[in-house]
Motif scaffolding. Structure first.
Motif, PDB file in Angstrom:
ATOM      1  N   GLU A 136      35.197 -20.393  38.917  1.00  0.00           N
ATOM      2  CA  GLU A 136      34.778 -19.101  39.448  1.00  0.00           C
ATOM      3  C   GLU A 136      34.176 -18.267  38.319  1.00  0.00           C
ATOM      4  O   GLU A 136      34.656 -18.289  37.186  1.00  0.00           O
ATOM      5  N   GLY A 138      32.525 -14.142  37.681  1.00  0.00           N
ATOM      6  CA  GLY A 138      32.472 -12.844  38.336  1.00  0.00           C
ATOM      7  C   GLY A 138      32.321 -11.712  37.356  1.00  0.00           C
ATOM      8  O   GLY A 138      32.217 -11.914  36.132  1.00  0.00           O
ATOM      9  N   ALA A 156      33.680  -8.468  41.805  1.00  0.00           N
ATOM     10  CA  ALA A 156      32.906  -9.406  42.629  1.00  0.00           C
ATOM     11  C   ALA A 156      32.941 -10.774  41.958  1.00  0.00           C
ATOM     12  O   ALA A 156      32.833 -10.872  40.732  1.00  0.00           O
ATOM     13  N   GLY A 157      33.127 -11.825  42.753  1.00  0.00           N
ATOM     14  CA  GLY A 157      33.220 -13.170  42.187  1.00  0.00           C
ATOM     15  C   GLY A 157      32.635 -14.231  43.098  1.00  0.00           C
ATOM     16  O   GLY A 157      32.536 -14.048  44.311  1.00  0.00           O
ATOM     17  N   GLY A 253      34.897  -9.869  47.084  1.00  0.00           N
ATOM     18  CA  GLY A 253      34.705  -8.573  46.461  1.00  0.00           C
ATOM     19  C   GLY A 253      35.780  -7.605  46.905  1.00  0.00           C
ATOM     20  O   GLY A 253      36.279  -7.678  48.029  1.00  0.00           O
TER      21      GLY A 253
END
Length: 368
Positions: A136, A138, A156-157, A253
């Protein structure tokens, strides 16, 4: 495992870069509010748990088909092809001499064709997807400080995890058969003890289409008479190899909150919404084997599907500040998402049971 090592190696490389880039910067003690001035980027190795892959109707095989030639009627031991619409006859056919009847002159009088299918007994397979590797990336946007130790902001990611499952087995089912017997007209075909006869599409011996009397919807269970006279149902035996590959790509998010326990140790929590794109490809490679078949036959099917799942998430992490701009963290992330659409059908099929995904992650956060 090789995916896990690659993911961990990538995160470790980024950590090493962060440490060498910022090691010369002294750590600012106290509850420094100046951290709010920075935008923060994070990258992590992310492991998915709580998802299952389910395979259903194993051993289900329809009647033989051949996409290469598209015969009008295809059987396990021959075929019949009607070349022209409206024809009353065809010379394009094939059969095994073992299934032919000869007359007193040694020529083929008629022949029979058979095709088989296997009906599943409901055999299924289920596998847990434990610690599926992924990653991931972000960004965290600075927010405000309700107290000197607390900070709240926006996050956010984007994360991706790959699903994979392979399974092989020999499965028993019910064996069904369709039979067709037709007389031969026109030129004579000399009988043989073995082998195939293949007719010409342009001329030669022919069969009348009115003699086919073939109803594709009519079938019978295959039976066998034992030595003692007992009649028993013959089971099917299907050797199958099944494989599923899938991808979960999740965008999330929401809000995050940092609470500093000490100048270096920080508890991080988050809450927000997510959208997951689920793509999968399921391949079944099955071979029907039976003593009543002249030879085994194979069917390979591939089904692709995709879906969008909407949900929310909650997150809890523990972070350690190496210096003013670099932190390491580990934590867990719980998602609640809508159920994906089912791929349920009469043939062999696969479902992905997302359930309530739980992710474990380790990563690095860098302030700029």
């Amino acid at each position: 495992m090789k995916h896990s090592f690659r993911t961990i190696a990538g995160v470790a490389s980024l950590m090493a870069f962060a440490l060498t880039s910022h090691a010369q910067m002294p750590f600012q003690g106290g509850w420094a509010r100046g951290a709010n001035e920075y935008m923060e980027f994070f990258v992590s190795a992310k492991y998915l748990t709580g998802t299952k892959i389910q395979l259903h109707n194993l051993g289900e095989m329809g009647y033989v088909r051949d996409s290469s030639y598209a015969y009008t009627h295809l059987f396990n031991d021959g075929w019949i092809n009607v070349l022209f619409p409206g024809s009353d006859r065809t010379s394009a056919f094939s059969f095994r001499f073992e299934n032919a009847e000869g007359n007193d002159d040694g020529f083929v009088e008629s022949f029979s064709l058979s095709r088989y299918r296997s009906s599943s007994l409901g055999t299924a397979y289920e596998a847990e997807q434990d610690f599926v590797p992924g990653w991931e990336v972000g960004v965290r946007f600075p927010g405000w400080n309700p107290t000197p130790r607390m900070r709240i902001g926006l996050l956010a990611g984007l994360g991706v995890n790959a699903l994979e499952e392979d399974y092989s087995a020999t499965i028993e089912g019910e064996l069904f058969r369709q039979n067709l017997s037709v007389p031969v007209q026109g030129s004579e075909i000399t009988m043989a003890t073995s082998g195939y006869y293949v007719g010409s599409p342009s001329s030669g011996p022919y069969i009348l289409l009115s003699d086919l009397n073939f109803d594709p919807s009519t079938e019978e269970r295959v039976e066998q008479v034992l030595a003692n006279g007992e009649v028993v149902k013959v089971p099917s035996s299907v050797t199958g190899s099944y494989g599923l590959d899938g991808i979960l790509a999740t965008v999330r998010g929401g809000l995050y909150m940092d609470y500093s326990i000490t100048p270096r140790w920080v508890v991080q929590a988050g809450l927000g919404v997510s959208m997951t794109y689920l793509w999968s490809e399921f391949t079944s490679d099955q071979t029907l084997v039976s003593s009543t078949l002249a030879s085994a036959y194979q069917l390979i099917d591939t089904v692709r599907s995709d879906d969008y799942l909407i949900g929310g998430y909650g997150q809890l992490q523990l972070s350690y500040r190496l210096n003013e701009r670099t932190s390491l963290y580990a934590g867990a992330e719980f998602h609640a998402v809508t159920e994906p659409k089912s791929n349920k059908k009469e043939a062999t099929y696969a479902d992905i049971d997302i359930g309530s995904p739980l992710y474990y992650s380790v990563g690095v956060l860098i302030r700029y």
